[in-house]
Design a protein around this motif. Structure first.
Motif, PDB file in Angstrom:
ATOM      1  N   PHE B 248       0.812  -1.209   0.000  1.00 33.77           N
ATOM      2  CA  PHE B 248       0.000   0.000   0.000  1.00 33.77           C
ATOM      3  C   PHE B 248       0.849   1.265   0.000  1.00 33.77           C
ATOM      4  O   PHE B 248       0.759   2.102  -0.892  1.00 33.77           O
ATOM      5  CB  PHE B 248      -0.943  -0.030   1.207  1.00 33.77           C
ATOM      6  CG  PHE B 248      -1.553   1.296   1.499  1.00 33.77           C
ATOM      7  CD1 PHE B 248      -2.474   1.834   0.621  1.00 33.77           C
ATOM      8  CD2 PHE B 248      -1.186   2.012   2.615  1.00 33.77           C
ATOM      9  CE1 PHE B 248      -3.023   3.061   0.873  1.00 33.77           C
ATOM     10  CE2 PHE B 248      -1.731   3.238   2.869  1.00 33.77           C
ATOM     11  CZ  PHE B 248      -2.643   3.767   1.992  1.00 33.77           C
ATOM     12  N   LEU B 252       1.734   3.769  -3.100  1.00 32.00           N
ATOM     13  CA  LEU B 252       1.394   5.187  -3.052  1.00 32.00           C
ATOM     14  C   LEU B 252       2.598   6.040  -3.461  1.00 32.00           C
ATOM     15  O   LEU B 252       2.482   6.987  -4.237  1.00 32.00           O
ATOM     16  CB  LEU B 252       0.970   5.526  -1.627  1.00 32.00           C
ATOM     17  CG  LEU B 252       0.080   6.740  -1.434  1.00 32.00           C
ATOM     18  CD1 LEU B 252      -1.174   6.591  -2.235  1.00 32.00           C
ATOM     19  CD2 LEU B 252      -0.257   6.884   0.037  1.00 32.00           C
ATOM     20  N   PHE B 255       3.296   5.675  -7.080  1.00 34.20           N
ATOM     21  CA  PHE B 255       2.369   6.506  -7.851  1.00 34.20           C
ATOM     22  C   PHE B 255       2.846   7.950  -7.851  1.00 34.20           C
ATOM     23  O   PHE B 255       2.793   8.638  -8.869  1.00 34.20           O
ATOM     24  CB  PHE B 255       0.965   6.404  -7.265  1.00 34.20           C
ATOM     25  CG  PHE B 255      -0.034   7.199  -8.038  1.00 34.20           C
ATOM     26  CD1 PHE B 255      -0.568   6.705  -9.204  1.00 34.20           C
ATOM     27  CD2 PHE B 255      -0.402   8.463  -7.614  1.00 34.20           C
ATOM     28  CE1 PHE B 255      -1.464   7.446  -9.930  1.00 34.20           C
ATOM     29  CE2 PHE B 255      -1.297   9.218  -8.342  1.00 34.20           C
ATOM     30  CZ  PHE B 255      -1.826   8.708  -9.500  1.00 34.20           C
ATOM     31  N   GLU B 298      10.968  10.088  10.952  1.00 34.25           N
ATOM     32  CA  GLU B 298       9.616   9.522  10.857  1.00 34.25           C
ATOM     33  C   GLU B 298       8.728  10.357   9.944  1.00 34.25           C
ATOM     34  O   GLU B 298       7.657   9.920   9.544  1.00 34.25           O
ATOM     35  CB  GLU B 298       8.983   9.396  12.249  1.00 34.25           C
ATOM     36  CG  GLU B 298       8.801  10.685  13.023  1.00 34.25           C
ATOM     37  CD  GLU B 298      10.014  11.035  13.866  1.00 34.25           C
ATOM     38  OE1 GLU B 298      11.087  10.433  13.645  1.00 34.25           O
ATOM     39  OE2 GLU B 298       9.907  11.924  14.721  1.00 34.25           O
ATOM     40  N   TYR B 299       9.191  11.544   9.579  1.00 33.27           N
ATOM     41  CA  TYR B 299       8.395  12.381   8.679  1.00 33.27           C
ATOM     42  C   TYR B 299       8.731  12.150   7.211  1.00 33.27           C
ATOM     43  O   TYR B 299       8.285  12.885   6.351  1.00 33.27           O
ATOM     44  CB  TYR B 299       8.590  13.859   9.025  1.00 33.27           C
ATOM     45  CG  TYR B 299       7.787  14.303  10.234  1.00 33.27           C
ATOM     46  CD1 TYR B 299       6.454  14.660  10.093  1.00 33.27           C
ATOM     47  CD2 TYR B 299       8.357  14.349  11.487  1.00 33.27           C
ATOM     48  CE1 TYR B 299       5.719  15.052  11.186  1.00 33.27           C
ATOM     49  CE2 TYR B 299       7.630  14.743  12.593  1.00 33.27           C
ATOM     50  CZ  TYR B 299       6.302  15.095  12.445  1.00 33.27           C
ATOM     51  OH  TYR B 299       5.569  15.470  13.521  1.00 33.27           O
ATOM     52  N   ASP B 301       7.750   9.899   5.141  1.00 31.86           N
ATOM     53  CA  ASP B 301       6.559   9.617   4.336  1.00 31.86           C
ATOM     54  C   ASP B 301       5.771  10.896   4.060  1.00 31.86           C
ATOM     55  O   ASP B 301       5.281  11.126   2.962  1.00 31.86           O
ATOM     56  CB  ASP B 301       5.650   8.615   5.049  1.00 31.86           C
ATOM     57  CG  ASP B 301       6.258   7.234   5.060  1.00 31.86           C
ATOM     58  OD1 ASP B 301       7.300   7.059   4.394  1.00 31.86           O
ATOM     59  OD2 ASP B 301       5.720   6.352   5.733  1.00 31.86           O
ATOM     60  N   VAL B 302       5.686  11.729   5.085  1.00 32.31           N
ATOM     61  CA  VAL B 302       5.019  13.021   4.913  1.00 32.31           C
ATOM     62  C   VAL B 302       5.713  13.813   3.820  1.00 32.31           C
ATOM     63  O   VAL B 302       5.073  14.432   2.975  1.00 32.31           O
ATOM     64  CB  VAL B 302       5.039  13.805   6.242  1.00 32.31           C
ATOM     65  CG1 VAL B 302       4.477  15.200   6.043  1.00 32.31           C
ATOM     66  CG2 VAL B 302       4.244  13.076   7.303  1.00 32.31           C
ATOM     67  N   PHE B 305       4.653  12.574   0.389  1.00 29.23           N
ATOM     68  CA  PHE B 305       3.309  13.018  -0.002  1.00 29.23           C
ATOM     69  C   PHE B 305       3.289  14.513  -0.283  1.00 29.23           C
ATOM     70  O   PHE B 305       2.561  14.973  -1.161  1.00 29.23           O
ATOM     71  CB  PHE B 305       2.293  12.694   1.082  1.00 29.23           C
ATOM     72  CG  PHE B 305       2.127  11.237   1.306  1.00 29.23           C
ATOM     73  CD1 PHE B 305       2.075  10.372   0.236  1.00 29.23           C
ATOM     74  CD2 PHE B 305       2.044  10.722   2.578  1.00 29.23           C
ATOM     75  CE1 PHE B 305       1.942   9.020   0.433  1.00 29.23           C
ATOM     76  CE2 PHE B 305       1.905   9.365   2.786  1.00 29.23           C
ATOM     77  CZ  PHE B 305       1.863   8.519   1.714  1.00 29.23           C
ATOM     78  N   ALA B 306       4.087  15.248   0.486  1.00 29.12           N
ATOM     79  CA  ALA B 306       4.147  16.687   0.260  1.00 29.12           C
ATOM     80  C   ALA B 306       4.652  16.964  -1.159  1.00 29.12           C
ATOM     81  O   ALA B 306       4.139  17.842  -1.849  1.00 29.12           O
ATOM     82  CB  ALA B 306       5.045  17.342   1.296  1.00 29.12           C
ATOM     83  N   LEU B 308       4.230  15.030  -3.705  1.00 25.83           N
ATOM     84  CA  LEU B 308       3.104  14.708  -4.600  1.00 25.83           C
ATOM     85  C   LEU B 308       2.139  15.884  -4.700  1.00 25.83           C
ATOM     86  O   LEU B 308       1.738  16.299  -5.792  1.00 25.83           O
ATOM     87  CB  LEU B 308       2.372  13.471  -4.071  1.00 25.83           C
ATOM     88  CG  LEU B 308       1.067  13.106  -4.774  1.00 25.83           C
ATOM     89  CD1 LEU B 308       1.347  12.624  -6.176  1.00 25.83           C
ATOM     90  CD2 LEU B 308       0.306  12.059  -4.007  1.00 25.83           C
ATOM     91  N   ILE B 309       1.783  16.434  -3.534  1.00 28.38           N
ATOM     92  CA  ILE B 309       0.795  17.516  -3.537  1.00 28.38           C
ATOM     93  C   ILE B 309       1.355  18.747  -4.254  1.00 28.38           C
ATOM     94  O   ILE B 309       0.675  19.361  -5.074  1.00 28.38           O
ATOM     95  CB  ILE B 309       0.358  17.830  -2.089  1.00 28.38           C
ATOM     96  CG1 ILE B 309      -0.383  16.627  -1.513  1.00 28.38           C
ATOM     97  CG2 ILE B 309      -0.531  19.061  -2.046  1.00 28.38           C
ATOM     98  CD1 ILE B 309      -0.789  16.757  -0.078  1.00 28.38           C
TER      99      ILE B 309
END
Lengths: 429, 328
Positions: B248, B252, B255, B298-299, B301-302, B305-306, B308-309
């Motif tokens: 998963f 992500l 992607f 630990e950030y 992954d954030v 995604f950041a 990506l956005i």
């Protein structure tokens, strides 16, 4: 069977008698056989029956109110299973409100949000932080924890904060095309979870993975809400407001613009609908329901930690909406109730039963196949089957059809006319 | 601070390229399917995960029968890779046939929901098969290719420290490069590749040019899934432990890589994957240092995604993609 239904159709008296009889029998059986989950489920089933009767709407609401406020708590109150029934009913209520929120985003506005549980988390943490000593770590003034009386204000604050985050997420994200939105909201859901999980440094705000323990229970005039049967009424009251709001929104101007955006963005835009504003409003309203229930959830559990807000939760809410029928309010309520009861009661009961069988040596049943662990499998299967065979869900959504003639005669008169409904064609293509 | 970052840079690069190679190949699967069907194949991450499980199961089986000791390890790995990719390839074709094809003319939302359903179904299927057979769904493969190497960056300049890597990292990178070159050749130089590009451009016109569109779509799913499954095996060998939920988050991120490189663009996906891998490793190593201890590893992954956005907002067509205007 067909004969029977055709006889019942149109005969309101017979319907009422049948319904009252059903409620009486199920409540009697629940009253006598307290430990029986089946009796409780049959009792809840009476509401679905009520939905299918042809009574006037006001009467339906009245009967539903009597059953929910009076009959169900009363007949289950005498036995040992009382609190667990009320617990289930409360959780069902929480999920129904969330599913209705997601229904606005996915069902009406057609925006696939896969991180919906983030707003629930925001609501829960909003209350959790201030109703424990946690807030003292970063707030320069005030004494914490706040008393349980603040809960009532926090329902509004949670609603507002979640809506704010909905808008904050929406502003950048809603400019991207439809299917990217799914991925971005998925990412957002994960981000919120990771942030809550790690926000114990540099300033300890959420207490990280340890979670917030002993959240203050709600209180009014010195009366504390601690047990599920007390929360049941809080949830019921909020749920009533939510359903009222959703019904109002659905057929208002904004509701119709949501549907227009869902069907075709470009066409809607050329009809003068402000795309971003319409979508933002859907996001904000959907999120606000979730935020409110987050506050209730935090107060009910008295414990908040990031593991309650995983992707599985978001998908669970999505499954409720798909199962019930996208855009259909009664459908979504049914879907949420079915999935929650399946999760809380049926799967665990079946697992216990199978375990008992394998203990007795009747069958050998491997632990790995326990139905309680198979949520993902079941949800996945529901999503695929409903997407392929019944995209409109169990109770398809309906659009009112107005009679052109009576509309022309004047707006005052047509309200009295019977408004017929036709199926919403959105998801049947 | 700069000195410390420089010091760790060689190691970050090596780890980042290894991770990025994995992202790149999975991103290929997303981008190929998106190019042809305009569908985000949510199940692709799970196909990768299933590939990893099939591969590890085969390796464990071969160890049990003593084959692994009998033949050279690299031969065993190649065998496992080939078998796994064929199996996952057919799985991809099956998924398309069962869950996506009936919905080809439905609203996109419905197809997406079906894809999410497939993804959840696969996660749990793999979970309970593994748990049923082994009692635990977290699986650790036999340790292979563990020899450590080091590249002496310190001999170039004393501000770098040495980078260490395992043989498996090298195998991973070589295998990925072979896969990518093979795919690039297939898409750009063969007849079937031409058919694929034609279908991606315009399905209807392609079908008028006597291209069997359904066959081409099946082929695309086969290739994408086979590559994904093979990468799963490489991932399991490289990182050792796998569980049914790795697909998963990795999917992500892959992607994200596909979007970064411009979705639908195969070379873009390769570049995007490598870039994301290196960026993520850099963030994991240096985020704590750069933010003065406020944000830790630990950030990471954030951080992904950041990216990506940010890409979606400012350059939704990706770094190497062409902007398309919507036709009415």
């Amino acid at each position: 069977m067909n004969k029977l239904t055709s006889k019942l159709k149109g005969n309101k008296l017979a319907q009422i008698i049948l319904l009252v009889l059903y409620v009486l029998i199920t409540s009697l059986s629940l009253y006598l056989a307290q430990a029986s989950v089946t009796a409780f489920l049959l009792m809840l089933f009476s509401l679905l029956l009520l939905y299918y009767t042809e009574l006037p709407d006001r009467l339906k609401w009245l009967i539903a109110g009597v059953v929910l406020i009076g009959v169900i708590p009363f007949v289950s109150s005498t036995g040992p299973g009382y609190q667990s029934y009320m617990e289930v009913a409360t959780v069902v209520g929480i999920y129904v409100a969330m599913a209705l929120g997601l229904n606005i985003v996915v069902g009406l506005a057609g925006l696939l949000d896969l991180g919906f549980v983030a707003f629930f988390a925001i609501g829960a943490y909003t209350y959790g932080i201030f109703a424990t000593g946690q807030a003292a770590n970063f707030m320069p003034f005030g004494t914490f924890p706040l008393s349980g009386e603040s809960f009532w204000i926090f329902i509004l604050i949670g609603c507002f904060v979640a809506a704010l985050f909905g808008v904050l997420l929406g502003i950048p994200v809603l400019r991207v095309k439809g299917d990217y939105l799914a991925i971005v909201t998925l990412g957002f859901g994960e981000i919120i979870r990771i942030v809550f999980n790690n926000l114990d440094k540099p300033v300890n705000i959420t207490n990280g993975a340890m979670g917030l323990a002993s959240v203050k229970p709600p209180e009014i005039f010195g009366y504390q809400f601690v047990y599920p049967n007390q929360f049941y009424y809080i949830v019921l009251a909020i749920l009533f407001l939510v359903i009222l709001a959703v019904r109002r929104f659905e057929f208002s101007k904004i509701g119709r613009s949501w549907k227009a955006v869902r069907e075709n963005e470009i066409a809607a835009q050329s009809m003068g609908i402000h795309l971003v504003r319409t979508k933002l409003l859907a996001f904000a309203i959907g999120a606000s329901f979730s935020g409110m229930m987050g506050v209730v959830f935090a107060a009910k559990q008295t414990f908040v930690d990031p593991t309650s807000f995983t992707l599985l939760e978001s998908i669970t809410i999505l499954v409720m909406v798909i199962l019930g029928g996208m855009g259909s309010v009664p459908g979504v309520i049914l879907g949420a109730a079915v999935i929650t009861i399946l999760n809380l009661q049926v799967l665990t009961e079946v697992t216990n039963y199978l375990n008992q069988l394998s203990l007795d040596g009747v069958i050998s049943f491997p632990e790995a196949l326990a139905p309680a662990k198979m949520q993902r499998f079941i949800f996945g299967a529901i999503l695929i089957i409903f997407a392929i065979y019944r995209p409109q869900g169990l109770i398809p959504s309906k659009n009112p059809v107005f009679d052109e003639e009576s509309l022309k005669e004047g707006s005052k008169k047509h309200r009295k006319e019977k408004i017929t409904v036709e199926p919403d064609k959105g998801f049947q293509a | 601070m700069l000195a410390e970052i420089l010091q760790s840079l060689p190691q970050v690069l090596v780890d980042g390229i290894a991770l990025g190679a994995i992202y790149a190949v999975i991103a290929l699967g997303y981008t190929m399917v998106y190019g042809i069907l305009e569908l985000i194949n949510f199940a692709h991450g799970e196909i990768f995960m299933t590939g990893a499980f099939i591969g590890v199961a085969m390796l464990i089986l071969m160890t049990g029968m003593g084959w692994l000791a009998a033949m050279p390890a690299i031969l065993a790995l190649i065998l496992v890779l080939v078998v796994t990719s064929i199996l996952t390839g057919f799985m991809g074709v099956g998924i398309e046939r069962m869950a996506y094809r009936p919905l080809r003319n439905s609203p996109k939302l419905i197809t997406l929901i079906s894809a999410i359903g497939v993804s959840f179904l696969l996660q749990d299927l793999v979970r309970f098969i593994t748990e049923y057979k082994r009692g635990n769904y977290i699986l650790t493969g036999p340790s292979m290719f563990n020899e450590q190497f080091s590249i002496k960056f310190s001999s170039i300049s004393s501000s770098f420290s040495d980078a260490f890597f395992k043989t498996s990292t090298m195998i991973l990178i070589i295998a990925v490069v072979i896969m990518m070159i093979g795919l690039d050749f297939f898409v750009n130089k063969t007849k079937w590749g031409m058919a694929m590009r034609a279908v991606a451009q315009d399905r209807e016109t392609a079908s008028l040019m006597s291209i069997n569109v359904n066959k081409v779509i099946s082929l695309t799913f086969f290739i994408g899934s086979a590559l994904g499954g093979a990468t799963g095996v490489l991932f399991a060998v490289q990182y050792g432990t796998i569980d049914p939920y790795i697909g998963f988050i990795l999917g992500l991120k892959a992607f994200t890589a596909a979007v970064l490189g411009g979705i639908g663009n195969i070379r873009g996906a390769m570049a995007g994957g490598l870039m994301l891998g290196i960026l993520e490793m850099f963030a994991a190593a240096n985020l704590q240092l750069l933010t003065g201890g406020i944000f830790g590893a630990e950030y990471k992954d954030v951080f992904a995604f950041a990216i990506l956005i940010v890409v979606l907002i400012f350059k939704p067509e990706g770094l190497f993609g062409k902007a398309v205007t919507e036709k009415v």
